[in-house]
Design an enzyme around this catalytic site. Structure first.
Site, PDB file in Angstrom:
ATOM      1  N   THR A 142     -12.784 -28.880 -68.465  1.00  0.00           N
ATOM      2  CA  THR A 142     -11.732 -29.021 -67.453  1.00  0.00           C
ATOM      3  C   THR A 142     -12.410 -29.307 -66.127  1.00  0.00           C
ATOM      4  O   THR A 142     -13.541 -28.892 -65.899  1.00  0.00           O
ATOM      5  CB  THR A 142     -10.877 -27.742 -67.312  1.00  0.00           C
ATOM      6  OG1 THR A 142     -11.742 -26.689 -66.888  1.00  0.00           O
ATOM      7  CG2 THR A 142     -10.217 -27.362 -68.602  1.00  0.00           C
TER       8      THR A 142
ATOM      9  N   GLU B 287      -6.658 -27.199 -71.860  1.00  0.00           N
ATOM     10  CA  GLU B 287      -6.702 -26.040 -72.771  1.00  0.00           C
ATOM     11  C   GLU B 287      -5.585 -26.061 -73.811  1.00  0.00           C
ATOM     12  O   GLU B 287      -5.614 -25.283 -74.753  1.00  0.00           O
ATOM     13  CB  GLU B 287      -6.575 -24.734 -71.956  1.00  0.00           C
ATOM     14  CG  GLU B 287      -7.770 -24.399 -71.095  1.00  0.00           C
ATOM     15  CD  GLU B 287      -7.709 -25.029 -69.707  1.00  0.00           C
ATOM     16  OE1 GLU B 287      -7.042 -26.073 -69.548  1.00  0.00           O
ATOM     17  OE2 GLU B 287      -8.326 -24.488 -68.781  1.00  0.00           O
TER      18      GLU B 287
ATOM     19  N   LYS C  45       3.358 -19.423 -49.431  1.00  0.00           N
ATOM     20  CA  LYS C  45       4.038 -18.130 -49.235  1.00  0.00           C
ATOM     21  C   LYS C  45       4.436 -18.018 -47.780  1.00  0.00           C
ATOM     22  O   LYS C  45       3.607 -17.823 -46.914  1.00  0.00           O
ATOM     23  CB  LYS C  45       3.110 -16.983 -49.631  1.00  0.00           C
ATOM     24  CG  LYS C  45       2.833 -16.979 -51.111  1.00  0.00           C
ATOM     25  CD  LYS C  45       2.310 -15.631 -51.592  1.00  0.00           C
ATOM     26  CE  LYS C  45       2.085 -15.706 -53.092  1.00  0.00           C
ATOM     27  NZ  LYS C  45       0.702 -15.807 -53.486  1.00  0.00           N
TER      28      LYS C  45
ATOM     29  N   TRP D 132       8.577 -17.670 -51.486  1.00  0.00           N
ATOM     30  CA  TRP D 132       7.808 -18.804 -51.974  1.00  0.00           C
ATOM     31  C   TRP D 132       8.491 -20.122 -51.650  1.00  0.00           C
ATOM     32  O   TRP D 132       9.699 -20.241 -51.789  1.00  0.00           O
ATOM     33  CB  TRP D 132       7.666 -18.735 -53.497  1.00  0.00           C
ATOM     34  CG  TRP D 132       6.662 -17.734 -53.940  1.00  0.00           C
ATOM     35  CD1 TRP D 132       6.016 -16.815 -53.168  1.00  0.00           C
ATOM     36  CD2 TRP D 132       6.194 -17.560 -55.276  1.00  0.00           C
ATOM     37  NE1 TRP D 132       5.178 -16.082 -53.941  1.00  0.00           N
ATOM     38  CE2 TRP D 132       5.260 -16.502 -55.239  1.00  0.00           C
ATOM     39  CE3 TRP D 132       6.458 -18.186 -56.488  1.00  0.00           C
ATOM     40  CZ2 TRP D 132       4.594 -16.071 -56.373  1.00  0.00           C
ATOM     41  CZ3 TRP D 132       5.805 -17.754 -57.613  1.00  0.00           C
ATOM     42  CH2 TRP D 132       4.871 -16.710 -57.560  1.00  0.00           C
TER      43      TRP D 132
HETATM   44  P1  ADP Z   1      -7.063 -30.004 -63.904  1.00  0.00           P
HETATM   45  O1  ADP Z   1      -5.862 -30.617 -63.231  1.00  0.00           O
HETATM   46  O2  ADP Z   1      -7.283 -28.587 -63.531  1.00  0.00           O
HETATM   47  O3  ADP Z   1      -8.218 -30.877 -63.857  1.00  0.00           O
HETATM   48  P2  ADP Z   1      -5.728 -30.472 -66.363  1.00  0.00           P
HETATM   49  O4  ADP Z   1      -5.835 -31.919 -66.342  1.00  0.00           O
HETATM   50  O5  ADP Z   1      -5.898 -29.746 -67.625  1.00  0.00           O
HETATM   51  O6  ADP Z   1      -6.778 -29.878 -65.434  1.00  0.00           O
HETATM   52  O7  ADP Z   1      -4.375 -30.130 -65.628  1.00  0.00           O
HETATM   53  C1  ADP Z   1      -3.481 -29.172 -66.040  1.00  0.00           C
HETATM   54  C2  ADP Z   1      -2.506 -28.859 -64.954  1.00  0.00           C
HETATM   55  O8  ADP Z   1      -1.806 -30.018 -64.507  1.00  0.00           O
HETATM   56  C3  ADP Z   1      -1.439 -27.911 -65.377  1.00  0.00           C
HETATM   57  O9  ADP Z   1      -1.883 -26.573 -65.374  1.00  0.00           O
HETATM   58  C4  ADP Z   1      -0.354 -28.170 -64.341  1.00  0.00           C
HETATM   59  O10 ADP Z   1      -0.601 -27.472 -63.143  1.00  0.00           O
HETATM   60  C5  ADP Z   1      -0.506 -29.639 -64.068  1.00  0.00           C
HETATM   61  N1  ADP Z   1       0.505 -30.387 -64.820  1.00  0.00           N
HETATM   62  C6  ADP Z   1       0.361 -31.067 -65.956  1.00  0.00           C
HETATM   63  N2  ADP Z   1       1.511 -31.662 -66.324  1.00  0.00           N
HETATM   64  C7  ADP Z   1       2.437 -31.338 -65.400  1.00  0.00           C
HETATM   65  C8  ADP Z   1       3.829 -31.632 -65.211  1.00  0.00           C
HETATM   66  N3  ADP Z   1       4.514 -32.410 -66.039  1.00  0.00           N
HETATM   67  N4  ADP Z   1       4.439 -31.091 -64.133  1.00  0.00           N
HETATM   68  C9  ADP Z   1       3.784 -30.307 -63.259  1.00  0.00           C
HETATM   69  N5  ADP Z   1       2.471 -30.005 -63.380  1.00  0.00           N
HETATM   70  C10 ADP Z   1       1.807 -30.506 -64.431  1.00  0.00           C
END
Ligand code: ADP
Length: 553
Positions: free
Chosen positions: A188, A334, A446, A451
């Protein structure tokens, strides 16, 4: 105690990438993989030819001394050879480690060392990026260059096509695979500390690939032509390459040509029905199509978008102006990554459903958990939050394609609560199991003990016709603790002001959400996978280096 009575089914049939590899020949051998090798040149291979090349590649891996459990890196775009590696590496029992080509050099060095990659397969176009790092990549014995370009200063460099030629034609005697064996590894991007490795198993990949075919999910079928724009180094391109092989769907791969112009050309010439990518690419493509009326995107009847919240306006404009359907998915590295999918019912008991506000409200949500994904919401006190559409908590998930631990991070428990993965996303879930994400825990604003959802503010701002991009971050505030600061990219030569944007927001959000400050920027910085990078915005704010700030009058 009574003795357990076992079912008499083939319980030992292993859910492995072998089955997906065999599907290349068995299902639709004539299906094609089309790669955009030059902005206007497409190269095509059938699934049957791909399967033959995978067999050869398996023998190449043997020659390179790759053994069960070894990690083999790829540093590549979405293309035919990367697709071949997606099968050959797991099927010889090794682990496909897709390196994110856009990571910082220190992160890449860390990842390759942490995974102990033995060999890295690299696209010739990416050699310049990798050769700088090679001296610090001590575990790598060989680099295999894909394409005819220079190998540069890469040590012990070999050529993909030469190796394929040398091993010659013929099948391969693959080892049996235990479905629990590791098949692929993806780190990640690392929001805190070092990147973390998610180690997918054959079983998780098999089940997740099957899930790409659920009709209430991505809905991949044999009749589809899948344009995978989401990088193959990012959570296995959301399962699209393996899913297409399993379904027998044609695959279209853009290689390094990710600009709106070549993508629009590719969509026009290949006519994909399904495309997967992050919202920023869909938004670039939409603007390009607006400026070039001859662009035809209408083949995309079943596009999937995710990775960050998909603005409702974006989906609406695609549908209304281009007859293109974009559906939203949610997940993370994940979670393999697809965990929820939003595909509202098109019919009610009374008949076809109108695409009214209620419909679009639903479309703007992240959707329902896929079968096999279990989801709960947990509040700050560790209590489960009811699914009433209003109460919020952190999403936690479990299921057969959800990570239970990170690779070589035995002590890392913060992300896991027993068998549940703590996603760090804050959401509400309604009584129909529809998930609505309000924020990532670290992005939430916040203000005065309440929120404010940055996601919702962004969504509403991007619904304004002059707003191209909007990212909202928290700004420290003496009185309220935090207030929203809206970083906005406006359409060229428009004269929309901060006050106009507040008027636009006024009927749409709670009064105390209305921002007092905007920053009109030229571009929102993006992460390595094309999401708005709020970390960069926050540090610019802290350093007083955030351009174009204006207070609302
Ligand atoms: P990172 O962004 O940390 O590099 P990932 O690509 O695994 O890692 O991203 C996962 C994150 O992206 C999720 O935990 C969420 O916050 C965000 N995310 C993914 N899809 C969506 C969605 N459809 N709407 C809102 N947030 C999303």
């Amino acid at each position: 105690m009574t003795k357990q009575l076992d079912g008499l089914m083939q319980n030992d049939f292993q859910l492995s990438v072998h089955h997906i590899r065999r599907a290349l020949r068995a299902n639709r051998p004539e299906a094609t993989v089309a790669t955009l090798v030059q902005p206007d040149v497409v190269e095509r291979t059938t699934f049957a030819q791909t399967a033959d090349r995978v067999d050869r590649l398996a023998r190449v891996l043997g020659r390179l001394g790759i053994e069960q459990g070894d990690r083999v890196g790829t540093f590549a775009w979405n293309n035919q050879r990367h697709f071949e590696l997606y099968f050959a590496i797991p099927c010889v029992g090794a682990v496909l480690h897709t390196l994110n080509i856009r990571l910082f050099e220190e992160q890449l060095t860390y990842i390759v060392g942490h995974a102990e990659d033995k060999v890295i397969f690299v696209d010739d176009s990416l050699v310049p990026a990798l050769e700088k790092l090679a001296p610090s990549l001590g575990t790598v014995r060989n680099y295999v260059v894909m394409g005819d370009g220079e190998a540069g200063s890469l040590p012990n460099a070999l050529r993909y096509e030469e190796l394929m030629e040398e091993v010659g034609e013929g099948g391969f005697d693959y080892p049996e695979i235990d479905e629990r064996q590791a098949a692929a590894l993806c780190y990640t991007s690392g929001t805190t500390g070092n990147p973390k490795g998610v180690l997918y198993s054959h079983r998780s990949i098999s089940l997740h690939s099957t899930a790409t075919m659920f009709r209430d999910g991505l809905g991949l079928s044999r009749g589809d032509k899948v344009l995978a724009v989401v990088p193959m180094f990012h959570a296995n391109a959301w399962g699209l390459p393996h899913g297409a092989a399993l379904a027998g769907a044609d695959l279209v791969l853009p290689d390094r040509h990710l600009g709106a112009a070549p993508l629009a050309g590719l969509i026009g010439s290949e006519g994909p029905t399904l495309m997967g990518c992050v919202p920023t690419i869909f938004s670039d493509l939409l603007r390009f199509a607006d400026e070039h009326p001859s662009v035809d995107l209408s083949s995309l009847t079943n596009a999937t978008c995710g990775g960050s919240a998909v603005p409702r306006q974006l989906m609406k404009e695609y549908e209304e102006r281009h007859r293109v359907n974009i559906f939203q998915a949610w997940g993370m590295t994940e979670t393999s990554p697809v965990a929820t999918f939003c595909r509202p019912l098109e019919r009610t008991a009374e008949g076809p459903r109108e695409h009214d506000d209620a419909y679009w409200d639903e479309r703007a949500k992240q959707g329902r958990p896929l079968p096999w994904v279990e989801l709960r919401l947990i509040d700050d006190d560790g209590r489960e939050v009811p699914w009433d559409g209003e109460s919020t908590g952190e999403i936690q998930v479990r299921g057969p394609w959800i990570a239970k631990r990170y690779f070589r991070e035995e002590g890392d428990t913060e992300k896991f609560d027993g068998e549940w993965l703590r996603t760090g996303d804050i959401a509400a879930v309604d009584e129909h199991a529809n998930v609505q994400i309000s924020d990532r825990a670290k992005d939430v604003i916040k203000s005065g003990g309440e929120w404010i959802s940055s996601v919702e503010l962004e969504n509403e701002l991007m619904a304004h016709p002059d707003v191209v991009e909007a990212a909202v971050i928290a700004k420290p505030d003496e009185r309220w603790a935090e207030r929203p600061l809206c970083c906005v990219v406006l359409r060229e030569s428009c004269d929309t002001s901060a006050d106009d944007l507040v008027e636009h927001l006024r009927p749409r959000v709670a009064k105390w959400w209305l921002p007092d400050e905007f920053a009109f920027v030229e571009e929102i910085p993006k992460t390595s996978v094309g999401k708005f990078d709020k970390k960069v915005l926050r540090s610019r704010l802290a350093e007083g280096a955030l351009e174009g700030r204006v207070l609302v009058s």
